[in-house]
Design a protein around this motif. Structure first.
Motif, PDB file in Angstrom:
ATOM      1  N   SER A 101      43.450-119.018  34.993  1.00 22.70           N
ATOM      2  CA  SER A 101      44.208-118.851  33.908  1.00 22.70           C
ATOM      3  C   SER A 101      45.618-118.571  34.451  1.00 22.70           C
ATOM      4  CB  SER A 101      43.553-117.696  32.899  1.00 22.70           C
ATOM      5  OG  SER A 101      44.552-117.239  32.095  1.00 22.70           O
ATOM      6  N   LYS A 102      45.749-117.838  35.475  1.00 25.81           N
ATOM      7  CA  LYS A 102      46.929-117.396  35.926  1.00 25.81           C
ATOM      8  C   LYS A 102      47.875-118.544  36.304  1.00 25.81           C
ATOM      9  CE  LYS A 102      49.407-114.434  39.392  1.00 25.81           C
ATOM     10  NZ  LYS A 102      49.213-113.641  40.400  1.00 25.81           N
ATOM     11  N   TYR A 126      49.288-107.988  30.748  1.00 25.02           N
ATOM     12  CA  TYR A 126      49.050-108.693  32.120  1.00 25.02           C
ATOM     13  C   TYR A 126      50.543-108.943  32.648  1.00 25.02           C
ATOM     14  CZ  TYR A 126      47.063-111.795  35.392  1.00 25.02           C
ATOM     15  OH  TYR A 126      46.739-112.651  36.320  1.00 25.02           O
ATOM     16  N   ASP A 208      45.589-115.809  25.937  1.00 23.99           N
ATOM     17  CA  ASP A 208      44.951-115.705  27.198  1.00 23.99           C
ATOM     18  C   ASP A 208      43.563-115.090  27.087  1.00 23.99           C
ATOM     19  OD1 ASP A 208      44.672-115.591  30.029  1.00 23.99           O
ATOM     20  OD2 ASP A 208      45.858-113.885  30.370  1.00 23.99           O
ATOM     21  N   TYR A 211      38.803-112.892  29.187  1.00 29.83           N
ATOM     22  CA  TYR A 211      37.724-111.671  29.027  1.00 29.83           C
ATOM     23  C   TYR A 211      36.824-111.645  27.616  1.00 29.83           C
ATOM     24  CZ  TYR A 211      40.627-109.078  32.355  1.00 29.83           C
ATOM     25  OH  TYR A 211      41.119-108.822  33.576  1.00 29.83           O
ATOM     26  N   SER A 237      38.799-118.863  31.429  1.00 29.79           N
ATOM     27  CA  SER A 237      38.564-118.761  33.170  1.00 29.79           C
ATOM     28  C   SER A 237      37.037-118.344  33.292  1.00 29.79           C
ATOM     29  CB  SER A 237      39.451-117.893  33.403  1.00 29.79           C
ATOM     30  OG  SER A 237      39.159-117.216  34.615  1.00 29.79           O
ATOM     31  N   SER A 239      36.724-116.538  35.883  1.00 31.95           N
ATOM     32  CA  SER A 239      36.719-115.590  36.973  1.00 31.95           C
ATOM     33  C   SER A 239      36.028-114.429  36.746  1.00 31.95           C
ATOM     34  CB  SER A 239      38.392-115.025  37.121  1.00 31.95           C
ATOM     35  OG  SER A 239      39.005-116.074  37.719  1.00 31.95           O
ATOM     36  N   LYS A 240      36.077-113.513  35.499  1.00 29.92           N
ATOM     37  CA  LYS A 240      35.532-112.403  35.365  1.00 29.92           C
ATOM     38  C   LYS A 240      34.117-112.241  34.611  1.00 29.92           C
ATOM     39  CE  LYS A 240      40.154-111.485  35.160  1.00 29.92           C
ATOM     40  NZ  LYS A 240      40.854-110.629  36.121  1.00 29.92           N
ATOM     41  N   ARG A 248      38.322-119.628  41.506  1.00 29.55           N
ATOM     42  CA  ARG A 248      39.599-120.432  40.780  1.00 29.55           C
ATOM     43  C   ARG A 248      39.117-121.389  39.856  1.00 29.55           C
ATOM     44  NH1 ARG A 248      41.389-117.041  40.040  1.00 29.55           N
ATOM     45  NH2 ARG A 248      43.516-117.515  39.385  1.00 29.55           N
TER      46      ARG A 248
HETATM   47  C1  LIG Z   1      44.760-110.699  31.112  1.00 31.01           C
HETATM   48  C2  LIG Z   1      44.537-111.734  32.334  1.00 31.01           C
HETATM   49  N1  LIG Z   1      44.655-113.058  32.026  1.00 31.01           N
HETATM   50  C3  LIG Z   1      44.795-113.748  33.551  1.00 31.01           C
HETATM   51  C4  LIG Z   1      44.027-113.321  34.546  1.00 31.01           C
HETATM   52  C5  LIG Z   1      44.165-114.087  35.811  1.00 31.01           C
HETATM   53  O1  LIG Z   1      42.794-114.802  35.704  1.00 31.01           O
HETATM   54  P1  LIG Z   1      42.419-116.041  36.548  1.00 31.01           P
HETATM   55  O2  LIG Z   1      41.379-115.692  37.638  1.00 31.01           O
HETATM   56  O3  LIG Z   1      41.437-116.945  35.585  1.00 31.01           O
HETATM   57  O4  LIG Z   1      43.517-116.750  37.124  1.00 31.01           O
HETATM   58  C6  LIG Z   1      43.730-111.790  34.653  1.00 31.01           C
HETATM   59  C7  LIG Z   1      43.578-111.357  35.814  1.00 31.01           C
HETATM   60  O5  LIG Z   1      43.329-110.382  36.192  1.00 31.01           O
HETATM   61  C8  LIG Z   1      43.939-111.051  33.487  1.00 31.01           C
HETATM   62  O6  LIG Z   1      43.659-109.872  33.517  1.00 31.01           O
END
Ligand SMILES: Cc1ncc(COP(=O)(O)O)c(C=O)c1O
Length: 342
Positions: A101-102, A126, A208, A211, A237, A239-240, A248
């Motif tokens: 997502s970043k 963030y 975004d 979560y 994403s 990721s979490k 990634r």
């Molecule tokens: C609110 C938020 N958005 C995006 C991200 C980044 O996520 P990704 O790993 O998908 O790039 C984070 C990571 O800590 C986050 O807290």
């Protein structure tokens, strides 16, 4: 060496600097507990790792990836959105795989911002929203999220911020529910108001959403609100929710026109990710995500009352989790997803 003016306002990324400071403190013998970054402390499901190992041993999976992600990957993401958020997305035109997502936050800022364009940023929120917006030349203005307001945007404050502005001036507003750092869940009525506000003021909402499965029984996509696609891009994403932060794997979803616009920038930068493509192309989110490998069956200790049937379990059933890596999950993760490479 002279550096580019666009970095004048932007220091090293907040967490990059902070983590170095923490490292130094730990080396000095202090035992700092880091609550600062949401990096999962458990591995992905063992079957996921196994498929990556097997697939990466193939000789023909190391070339450049498709700019838009493989069709199978985009189809898997579309299925995932249908299953969990009940949204129909066109896999060919409304989905753009990302390396997190970043990455998408920066692509969006570079695609839509001119020097001085307004970017509304949640406070607290963030830090990447403002750093990416500043690099792209945006003018960041914070909007407050307060506890007494349930950590929801205060529409009056937003109206005030925007009051003396030409309503066709454009700009972005970042939104993030479930919210980092408060954990506040999305409130549909509030988000509907925000969509109306964005339409009135020609703002593009960036939701975004990494979560959406964390402490949340009802994963929610902002794109599920009627008319949202006109003004919303959603980032998501694995990721979490899937303990895959280092892999990634993310995605950007929205109207066909938005995908084409972002691709104009993104295709000049990268070409998808190896893991992103190898992994999902062959495992498919249809299986790893939908069928609860990562959410539920991976964890032995489902909470009291939780169903043993993965298809009946809720995302929050994972929260009482304890890893049971020895106990393999008995599902065919490759079912229906085209084992060959395409
Ligand atoms: C609110 C938020 N958005 C995006 C991200 C980044 O996520 P990704 O790993 O998908 O790039 C984070 C990571 O800590 C986050 O807290």
């Amino acid at each position: 060496m002279q550096i580019a003016k666009r970095l004048n306002d932007v220091g090293e990324y907040y967490f990059s600097q902070k983590l170095r400071e923490i490292d130094a403190m730990n080396k000095d013998g202090k035992n700092v507990i880091n609550l600062g970054i949401g990096s999962p402390d458990m591995p992905p499901h063992p079957d996921v790792i196994k498929v990556l190992q097997e697939e990466s041993a193939r000789p023909n999976v190391h070339a450049y990836q498709n700019y838009k992600g493989s069709p199978l990957l985009r189809n898997a993401i579309a299925d995932w959105y249908k299953k969990w958020y009940n949204i129909e997305l066109n896999a060919d035109t409304e989905i753009l795989p990302l390396i997190g997502s970043k990455e998408g936050i920066m692509h969006i800022c570079m695609t839509y911002l001119n020097e001085g364009d307004l970017v509304l940023i949640p406070n607290p929120g963030y830090p990447t929203y403002s750093s990416a917006a500043k690099i792209a030349g945006g003018k960041c203005v914070g909007y407050d999220l307060r506890e007494e307001n349930n950590w929801q945007p205060d529409m009056e404050q937003l109206q005030q911020i925007i009051s003396d502005r030409d309503s066709s001036a454009g700009g972005l507003i970042f939104v993030n529910y479930p919210h980092m750092p408060t954990g506040q869940l999305p409130v549909k009525e509030k988000l509907e108001q925000l969509i109306t506000f964005a339409k009135q003021h020609s703002l593009l909402i960036i939701h975004d959403n990494p979560y959406s499965f964390i402490l949340n029984d009802a994963p929610f996509s902002l794109l599920s609100i009627e008319g949202a696609k006109d003004v919303v891009i959603e980032l998501n994403s694995l990721s979490k929710s899937h303990n895959m932060a280092g892999w990634r794997i993310g995605m950007l979803c929205g109207a066909k026109e938005r995908i084409e616009e972002v691709l104009r920038f993104k295709s000049n930068m990268g070409r998808g990710g190896l893991v992103n493509d190898i992994f999902i192309r062959n495992i498919s989110m249809r299986n790893i995500v939908n069928e609860a490998v990562l959410f539920d069956t991976y964890y032995e200790d489902a909470p009291a009352g939780a169903s043993k049937d993965p298809n009946q379990q809720k995302p929050t059933d994972k929260h009482n989790r304890r890893a049971h890596c020895q106990q393999p999950v008995n599902i065919d993760i490759r079912e229906n997803c085209g084992l060959g490479l395409n």
